[in-house]
Scaffold this motif. Structure first.
Motif, mmCIF file in Angstrom:
data_model
loop_
_atom_site.group_PDB
_atom_site.id
_atom_site.type_symbol
_atom_site.label_atom_id
_atom_site.label_comp_id
_atom_site.label_asym_id
_atom_site.label_seq_id
_atom_site.Cartn_x
_atom_site.Cartn_y
_atom_site.Cartn_z
ATOM 1 N N HIS A 199 0.819 -1.220 0.000
ATOM 2 C CA HIS A 199 0.000 0.000 0.000
ATOM 3 C C HIS A 199 0.849 1.265 0.000
ATOM 4 N N GLN A 236 -7.561 -1.067 -4.741
ATOM 5 C CA GLN A 236 -6.598 -0.377 -3.856
ATOM 6 C C GLN A 236 -7.294 0.890 -3.341
ATOM 7 N N HIS A 238 -6.976 2.781 -0.905
ATOM 8 C CA HIS A 238 -6.133 3.880 -0.412
ATOM 9 C C HIS A 238 -5.776 4.873 -1.523
#
Ligand code: ADP
Ligand code: ZN
Length: 289
Positions: A199, A236, A238
């Motif tokens: 991440h 994803q 984030h």
């Protein structure tokens, strides 16, 4: 009962749903050749033939969407050779004497979010998928934005993030969004798939920059009520924080946009946007038949 076919480059998702868009059966089949894959699709829908009222298809493309055209309902110039000039709607019509809705896979997902997701109640909705490729669809007052053909927003040009010297992996254009930011472009650059990156990998800021450029271009072109980014890469979650930040920087307060956490979002229906959209399109096709 309504039928849905989400025809993707890697798999076909077939579903049966109610007029309230509740999915009651679903199966997926690998995208191999039209003969092989359609055999499985037809077999699936034959089980429900007695109750089936209409079918909505959202297909990978490019596809012919012009009703007056001789090749309406065909997949046209796709790089997937076996599928070039395949008469998709005609093949379904030969097997099912039913109204059939026909649009692109991203338009279908856009429609799904419009009727039941993050575009619900809004006049203007744009949807992008960032997966094996990048595609975009736009709805204005419930109608798809199109002209001589459907949009190909995934191939808009972007400019390099300062820390990225990649020129893109699209065989048609250098520096197009798909070539710079789709899943295979990530893999070509880094030698591993997006899902294998941490991440906090610095690459995500580069990816977010391209998605933000896309949102910037979209905002200036269409001023939609919402821009939705779906597809594998957007798993994803984030990324969105970086996208919002980069978008703000690019826009530099030139236009006052809705609150970013509601304006640039991921699909509320997640992986079901396409299927729900196809069901909703099937419902429309039945109404207008
Ligand atoms: P498709 O576009 O074939 O319908 P997807 O939307 O799942 O399917 O996109 C597949 C692409 O997305 C692949 O290139 C894959 O590496 C990438 N991908 C899938 N899941 C993730 C993830 N969790 N994070 C980053 N990339 C992903
Ligand atoms: Zn391109």
């Amino acid at each position: 009962m309504l039928g849905a076919i989400e025809a993707g480059g890697t798999k076909f998702v077939c579903a049966i749903g109610t007029s309230d868009l509740e999915i009651i059966a679903r199966e997926s089949f690998p995208t191999t050749t039209p003969a092989e894959t359609l055999l499985l699709v037809i077999e699936f829908f034959k089980k429900y033939e007695a109750e089936l009222e209409s079918i909505g298809i959202g297909s990978f493309g490019p596809i012919d969407i012009h009703r007056a055209s001789k090749t309406y309902g065909y997949i046209t110039s796709t790089p997937k050779l076996a599928w070039q000039n395949f008469d998709f709607v005609g093949t379904m019509k030969q097997n099912f004497d039913l109204p059939i809705a026909w649009t692109t896979d991203v338009n279908a997902a856009c429609f799904g979010e419009y009727v039941a997701g993050n575009g619900k109640g809004l006049a203007s909705v744009v949807y992008y998928t960032i997966g094996t490729g990048i595609g975009g669809g736009a709805l204005q007052e419930g109608k798809f934005v199109e002209g001589f053909s459907h949009p190909e927003m995934g191939h808009m040009l972007v400019r390099n993030h300062p820390a990225d010297d990649f020129a893109g992996s699209c065989p048609f254009h250098s520096h197009c969004l798909e070539g710079m930011a789709a899943g295979p472009a990530i893999e070509e650059r880094l030698g591993k798939k997006g899902q294998a990156l941490d991440h906090d990998d610095p690459f995500w800021e580069i990816e977010a920059e391209y998605i933000a450029q896309c949102a910037y271009n979209t905002t200036l072109m269409l001023s939609p009520d919402v821009i939705i980014f779906g597809g594998g890469v957007m798993k994803q979650h984030h990324l969105m924080t970086n996208v919002h930040r980069a978008f703000e920087r690019l826009m530099n307060q030139y236009v006052e946009v809705p609150e970013l956490i509601k304006y640039i979002v991921t699909p509320a229906l997640e992986d079901n946007a396409g299927t729900i959209g196809c069901l909703a399109l099937a419902r429309e096709a039945k109404l207008h038949s």
